[in-house]
Design a protein around this motif. Sequence first.
Motif, PDB file in Angstrom:
ATOM      1  N   ARG A 113      36.361  44.858  49.822  1.00  0.00           N
ATOM      2  CA  ARG A 113      36.957  45.576  48.714  1.00  0.00           C
ATOM      3  C   ARG A 113      37.258  45.554  47.380  1.00  0.00           C
ATOM      4  N   VAL A 114      36.718  44.115  47.041  1.00  0.00           N
ATOM      5  CA  VAL A 114      37.351  43.889  45.457  1.00  0.00           C
ATOM      6  C   VAL A 114      36.345  44.979  44.779  1.00  0.00           C
ATOM      7  N   ARG A 115      36.639  44.915  43.454  1.00  0.00           N
ATOM      8  CA  ARG A 115      36.272  45.293  42.048  1.00  0.00           C
ATOM      9  C   ARG A 115      35.692  44.759  41.471  1.00  0.00           C
ATOM     10  N   PRO A 116      34.700  45.247  40.413  1.00  0.00           N
ATOM     11  CA  PRO A 116      34.220  44.159  39.328  1.00  0.00           C
ATOM     12  C   PRO A 116      35.609  43.955  38.518  1.00  0.00           C
ATOM     13  N   GLU A 117      36.814  44.894  37.702  1.00  0.00           N
ATOM     14  CA  GLU A 117      37.712  45.020  36.982  1.00  0.00           C
ATOM     15  C   GLU A 117      39.056  43.978  37.609  1.00  0.00           C
ATOM     16  N   ASP A 118      38.623  43.097  39.339  1.00  0.00           N
ATOM     17  CA  ASP A 118      39.496  43.272  39.940  1.00  0.00           C
ATOM     18  C   ASP A 118      39.137  41.773  39.796  1.00  0.00           C
ATOM     19  N   GLU A 200      33.393  37.752  44.345  1.00  0.00           N
ATOM     20  CA  GLU A 200      32.557  38.225  43.242  1.00  0.00           C
ATOM     21  C   GLU A 200      31.144  38.354  43.848  1.00  0.00           C
ATOM     22  N   ARG A 202      31.265  39.383  47.230  1.00  0.00           N
ATOM     23  CA  ARG A 202      31.767  40.182  48.524  1.00  0.00           C
ATOM     24  C   ARG A 202      31.092  40.155  49.653  1.00  0.00           C
TER      25      ARG A 202
END
Length: 235
Positions: A113-118, A200, A202
Amino acid sequence: MTELRRGPVVPQVAGLLRQRLRRGDWRPGDRLPNEVRLAAEFGVGRSSVREAVRLLVQDGLLDVRHGSGTFVATGEPPATRDVRQLVRRARLLEVYEVRRALEVEAARLAAQRVRPEDVARLREDLRKRQDERDSDPAVFVDADLAFHRAVVELSGNALLLTLFTAAEPVLREILTDLVRHETHLPDSSPAHADLLDALERRDPDAAVAATVANLDPVLCGVRTAVTLTPLGQPE
């Protein structure tokens, strides 16, 4: 009045008492203020003070003498010190077993679920952790737990976050004590970097593996100490 963080009160009161003992506010053999005074100082109920004192008694730091009060512990026979140490490590073992289960699943979900900004925020949290490695143990542990909390938050699972929040004050107390007193702790910095890299990319499997690599060496060491250290024998 001392201001406490949000979360379970007893571990925080125990931590404050430990700080005062380390500072030398009370010397071996000194009598502590009574429950009423301590409760007023910390802004908590008497039952919370009583439970915090009980934790420090288990660790051999305080001695409750019924009818007389609570005193800073003096010297103990070696066998008694060994029992105190085993009790402390057993408590650490239980918390670490729960932490492992919680953070392994959190890492797996976060990788999905991680996003680049995370990732950018996690990288900054990890940098702060690394910068504090040679700081006071309490400061380093706060930075370490901030990174782990961020991973749990990224899992998107509210129950996992609630469980981590409940365990965090206990983790803070026992990890600070561990970093301060144990001289042979493994360096988990590479595992932290691997976890960030896995998130990073995923990659859930790699995130789980990095979390296990981070937590298992300490967990195995504590488990061995609890089960194999003979009473009355040096470690």
